[in-house]
Design a protein around this motif. Structure first.
Motif, PDB file in Angstrom:
ATOM      1  N   ASN A 182       0.995  -1.230  -0.085  1.00 45.42           N
ATOM      2  CA  ASN A 182       0.364   0.050   0.318  1.00 45.42           C
ATOM      3  C   ASN A 182       1.368   1.557  -0.150  1.00 45.42           C
ATOM      4  O   ASN A 182       0.401   2.274  -0.004  1.00 45.42           O
ATOM      5  CB  ASN A 182      -0.705  -0.392   1.338  1.00 45.42           C
ATOM      6  CG  ASN A 182      -2.026  -1.149   1.057  1.00 45.42           C
ATOM      7  OD1 ASN A 182      -2.403  -1.364   0.118  1.00 45.42           O
ATOM      8  ND2 ASN A 182      -1.707  -1.806   2.209  1.00 45.42           N
ATOM      9  N   ASP A 183       2.074   0.954  -0.386  1.00 46.01           N
ATOM     10  CA  ASP A 183       2.633   2.310  -0.212  1.00 46.01           C
ATOM     11  C   ASP A 183       3.088   2.294  -1.201  1.00 46.01           C
ATOM     12  O   ASP A 183       3.465   1.739  -2.876  1.00 46.01           O
ATOM     13  CB  ASP A 183       3.980   1.986   0.401  1.00 46.01           C
ATOM     14  CG  ASP A 183       4.511   2.985   0.706  1.00 46.01           C
ATOM     15  OD1 ASP A 183       4.743   4.481   0.290  1.00 46.01           O
ATOM     16  OD2 ASP A 183       6.359   2.863   1.098  1.00 46.01           O
ATOM     17  N   TRP A 184       2.967   3.688  -2.417  1.00 44.04           N
ATOM     18  CA  TRP A 184       3.182   3.361  -4.155  1.00 44.04           C
ATOM     19  C   TRP A 184       3.802   4.836  -3.910  1.00 44.04           C
ATOM     20  O   TRP A 184       4.168   6.181  -3.820  1.00 44.04           O
ATOM     21  CB  TRP A 184       1.537   3.923  -4.961  1.00 44.04           C
ATOM     22  CG  TRP A 184       0.860   3.281  -4.499  1.00 44.04           C
ATOM     23  CD1 TRP A 184      -0.391   3.000  -3.184  1.00 44.04           C
ATOM     24  CD2 TRP A 184       0.619   1.809  -4.749  1.00 44.04           C
ATOM     25  NE1 TRP A 184      -1.074   2.217  -3.483  1.00 44.04           N
ATOM     26  CE2 TRP A 184      -0.530   1.120  -4.672  1.00 44.04           C
ATOM     27  CE3 TRP A 184       1.122   1.346  -6.226  1.00 44.04           C
ATOM     28  CZ2 TRP A 184      -1.206  -0.184  -5.225  1.00 44.04           C
ATOM     29  CZ3 TRP A 184       0.388  -0.116  -6.177  1.00 44.04           C
ATOM     30  CH2 TRP A 184      -0.697  -0.375  -5.963  1.00 44.04           C
ATOM     31  N   TYR A 185       4.979   4.443  -4.999  1.00 44.12           N
ATOM     32  CA  TYR A 185       5.774   5.975  -5.952  1.00 44.12           C
ATOM     33  C   TYR A 185       4.747   6.553  -6.794  1.00 44.12           C
ATOM     34  O   TYR A 185       4.360   6.362  -7.493  1.00 44.12           O
ATOM     35  CB  TYR A 185       7.040   4.903  -6.390  1.00 44.12           C
ATOM     36  CG  TYR A 185       8.211   4.182  -5.963  1.00 44.12           C
ATOM     37  CD1 TYR A 185       9.131   5.166  -4.642  1.00 44.12           C
ATOM     38  CD2 TYR A 185       8.218   3.123  -6.673  1.00 44.12           C
ATOM     39  CE1 TYR A 185       9.727   4.530  -4.535  1.00 44.12           C
ATOM     40  CE2 TYR A 185       9.513   2.031  -5.337  1.00 44.12           C
ATOM     41  CZ  TYR A 185      10.357   2.975  -4.586  1.00 44.12           C
ATOM     42  OH  TYR A 185      11.480   2.295  -4.315  1.00 44.12           O
ATOM     43  N   ASP A 186       4.957   8.203  -6.197  1.00 45.02           N
ATOM     44  CA  ASP A 186       4.366   9.227  -6.589  1.00 45.02           C
ATOM     45  C   ASP A 186       5.631   9.892  -7.360  1.00 45.02           C
ATOM     46  O   ASP A 186       5.648  10.909  -6.540  1.00 45.02           O
ATOM     47  CB  ASP A 186       2.685   9.426  -6.481  1.00 45.02           C
ATOM     48  CG  ASP A 186       2.200  10.618  -6.546  1.00 45.02           C
ATOM     49  OD1 ASP A 186       2.306  11.040  -8.187  1.00 45.02           O
ATOM     50  OD2 ASP A 186       1.128  10.463  -6.670  1.00 45.02           O
ATOM     51  N   GLN A 187       5.812  10.041  -8.129  1.00 39.68           N
ATOM     52  CA  GLN A 187       6.647  10.453  -8.916  1.00 39.68           C
ATOM     53  C   GLN A 187       6.279  11.367  -9.662  1.00 39.68           C
ATOM     54  O   GLN A 187       6.034  11.735 -10.721  1.00 39.68           O
ATOM     55  CB  GLN A 187       7.639  10.012  -9.933  1.00 39.68           C
ATOM     56  CG  GLN A 187       8.161   8.415  -9.053  1.00 39.68           C
ATOM     57  CD  GLN A 187       9.418   7.738  -9.304  1.00 39.68           C
ATOM     58  OE1 GLN A 187       9.639   7.027  -8.768  1.00 39.68           O
ATOM     59  NE2 GLN A 187       9.112   7.554 -10.811  1.00 39.68           N
ATOM     60  N   GLU A 188       7.579  12.932  -9.846  1.00 39.24           N
ATOM     61  CA  GLU A 188       7.156  14.099 -10.595  1.00 39.24           C
ATOM     62  C   GLU A 188       7.291  13.507 -12.123  1.00 39.24           C
ATOM     63  O   GLU A 188       7.552  15.015 -12.803  1.00 39.24           O
ATOM     64  CB  GLU A 188       8.029  15.437  -9.794  1.00 39.24           C
ATOM     65  CG  GLU A 188       7.242  15.244  -8.081  1.00 39.24           C
ATOM     66  CD  GLU A 188       5.955  16.422  -8.328  1.00 39.24           C
ATOM     67  OE1 GLU A 188       5.865  17.041  -8.909  1.00 39.24           O
ATOM     68  OE2 GLU A 188       5.526  15.915  -7.625  1.00 39.24           O
ATOM     69  N   GLN A 189       8.380  13.155 -11.971  1.00 38.00           N
ATOM     70  CA  GLN A 189       8.945  12.612 -13.185  1.00 38.00           C
ATOM     71  C   GLN A 189       8.724  11.442 -14.504  1.00 38.00           C
ATOM     72  O   GLN A 189       7.923  10.674 -13.234  1.00 38.00           O
ATOM     73  CB  GLN A 189      10.718  12.809 -13.273  1.00 38.00           C
ATOM     74  CG  GLN A 189      11.496  14.706 -13.124  1.00 38.00           C
ATOM     75  CD  GLN A 189      12.199  14.565 -13.325  1.00 38.00           C
ATOM     76  OE1 GLN A 189      13.816  13.764 -12.546  1.00 38.00           O
ATOM     77  NE2 GLN A 189      13.052  15.503 -13.901  1.00 38.00           N
ATOM     78  N   ASP A 190       8.726  11.365 -15.334  1.00 31.97           N
ATOM     79  CA  ASP A 190       8.646  10.578 -15.492  1.00 31.97           C
ATOM     80  C   ASP A 190       9.542   9.323 -15.992  1.00 31.97           C
ATOM     81  O   ASP A 190      10.810  10.055 -15.325  1.00 31.97           O
ATOM     82  CB  ASP A 190       8.904  10.338 -17.589  1.00 31.97           C
ATOM     83  CG  ASP A 190       7.566  11.311 -18.064  1.00 31.97           C
ATOM     84  OD1 ASP A 190       6.489  11.947 -17.057  1.00 31.97           O
ATOM     85  OD2 ASP A 190       7.348  11.361 -18.890  1.00 31.97           O
ATOM     86  N   GLU A 191      10.046   8.136 -15.686  1.00 27.80           N
ATOM     87  CA  GLU A 191      10.748   7.323 -15.152  1.00 27.80           C
ATOM     88  C   GLU A 191      10.771   6.103 -16.571  1.00 27.80           C
ATOM     89  O   GLU A 191       9.815   5.235 -16.683  1.00 27.80           O
ATOM     90  CB  GLU A 191      10.892   6.248 -13.879  1.00 27.80           C
ATOM     91  CG  GLU A 191      11.575   5.483 -13.798  1.00 27.80           C
ATOM     92  CD  GLU A 191      11.818   4.790 -12.166  1.00 27.80           C
ATOM     93  OE1 GLU A 191      10.636   5.262 -11.730  1.00 27.80           O
ATOM     94  OE2 GLU A 191      12.388   3.781 -12.285  1.00 27.80           O
ATOM     95  N   TYR A 237      13.189  11.635 -15.994  1.00 27.75           N
ATOM     96  CA  TYR A 237      13.382  13.134 -16.936  1.00 27.75           C
ATOM     97  C   TYR A 237      12.195  13.885 -17.057  1.00 27.75           C
ATOM     98  O   TYR A 237      10.555  13.001 -16.485  1.00 27.75           O
ATOM     99  CB  TYR A 237      13.895  12.637 -18.275  1.00 27.75           C
ATOM    100  CG  TYR A 237      13.370  11.484 -19.531  1.00 27.75           C
ATOM    101  CD1 TYR A 237      12.376  10.465 -18.356  1.00 27.75           C
ATOM    102  CD2 TYR A 237      11.948  12.449 -19.677  1.00 27.75           C
ATOM    103  CE1 TYR A 237      12.123   9.147 -19.323  1.00 27.75           C
ATOM    104  CE2 TYR A 237      10.861  10.990 -20.973  1.00 27.75           C
ATOM    105  CZ  TYR A 237      11.675  10.272 -20.240  1.00 27.75           C
ATOM    106  OH  TYR A 237       9.977   9.073 -20.785  1.00 27.75           O
ATOM    107  N   ASN A 238      11.573  14.923 -17.426  1.00 32.03           N
ATOM    108  CA  ASN A 238      10.537  15.386 -17.554  1.00 32.03           C
ATOM    109  C   ASN A 238       9.631  15.346 -19.436  1.00 32.03           C
ATOM    110  O   ASN A 238      10.755  15.456 -19.810  1.00 32.03           O
ATOM    111  CB  ASN A 238      10.934  17.114 -17.253  1.00 32.03           C
ATOM    112  CG  ASN A 238      11.407  17.477 -16.008  1.00 32.03           C
ATOM    113  OD1 ASN A 238      11.018  16.694 -15.425  1.00 32.03           O
ATOM    114  ND2 ASN A 238      11.912  18.255 -16.080  1.00 32.03           N
ATOM    115  N   SER A 239       9.008  14.912 -19.630  1.00 30.86           N
ATOM    116  CA  SER A 239       8.480  14.538 -20.780  1.00 30.86           C
ATOM    117  C   SER A 239       7.711  15.642 -21.430  1.00 30.86           C
ATOM    118  O   SER A 239       8.328  17.128 -20.530  1.00 30.86           O
ATOM    119  CB  SER A 239       7.600  13.863 -20.538  1.00 30.86           C
ATOM    120  OG  SER A 239       6.356  14.321 -19.517  1.00 30.86           O
TER     121      SER A 239
END
Lengths: 106, 106
Positions: A42-51, A104-106
């Protein structure tokens, strides 16, 4: 200078090991070494950048909050858009799994 | 969606094959497949962007105008700053060499 990504594996893998390989303007290339690690339930990565991520060695399973699972083996790559909530569900316990990730940033 | 980078190798390798895997703001991730290819003599790549590159399969030699050579085998990675003039001196003729390259701004 050459760095071999399949070698110089840290001996202490109590925790996953994150290592920055290169860094630029809004971009980071990282090697991640897992051995039986997974993201807490129930722990999720929620990232600002694309991976963009691939498996160089080993075997792992990515789980997405939307429901899908991706079983990733050597050579497998996938792209995880920013804010696509995901976790590492499982990694091989008997061998190091070596991930290569580009943020990276899309 | 998973894409395996060690599979789906084009059968026609008369020319090197360049394939964009992901693209973002000032960043491109590319798979390059060589089989015996090299950059023409006295021809140098002179790139606007930094390039981080690794060998996923096979074997190649990078040559730098400044004099250095890097022999790159599976797992080997290096970083080539922008405008560092270089060429591919040699790639294995009997096997596909699969390069993973990330072009980015430093």
């Amino acid at each position: 200078m050459i760095k071999n990504l399949l070698q110089s594996i840290p001996t202490d893998l109590t925790e996953e090991v994150f290592e920055t390989l290169a860094m630029g303007a809004n971009i980071k290339i990282e090697r991640i070494i897992s051995k039986g690690h997974s993201t807490p339930e129930n722990d999720w990565y929620d990232q600002e950048q694309d991976e963009w991520v691939m498996v160089l060695q080993g075997h792992g399973i990515l789980e997405f909050e939307a429901g899908k699972e991706l079983e990733m083996k050597v050579g497998d790559s996938t792209n995880i858009p920013a804010h696509t909530r995901h976790r590492v569900k499982w990694t091989e316990p008997n061998e190091e799994t070596i991930w290569l990730a580009v943020f990276y940033n899309s």
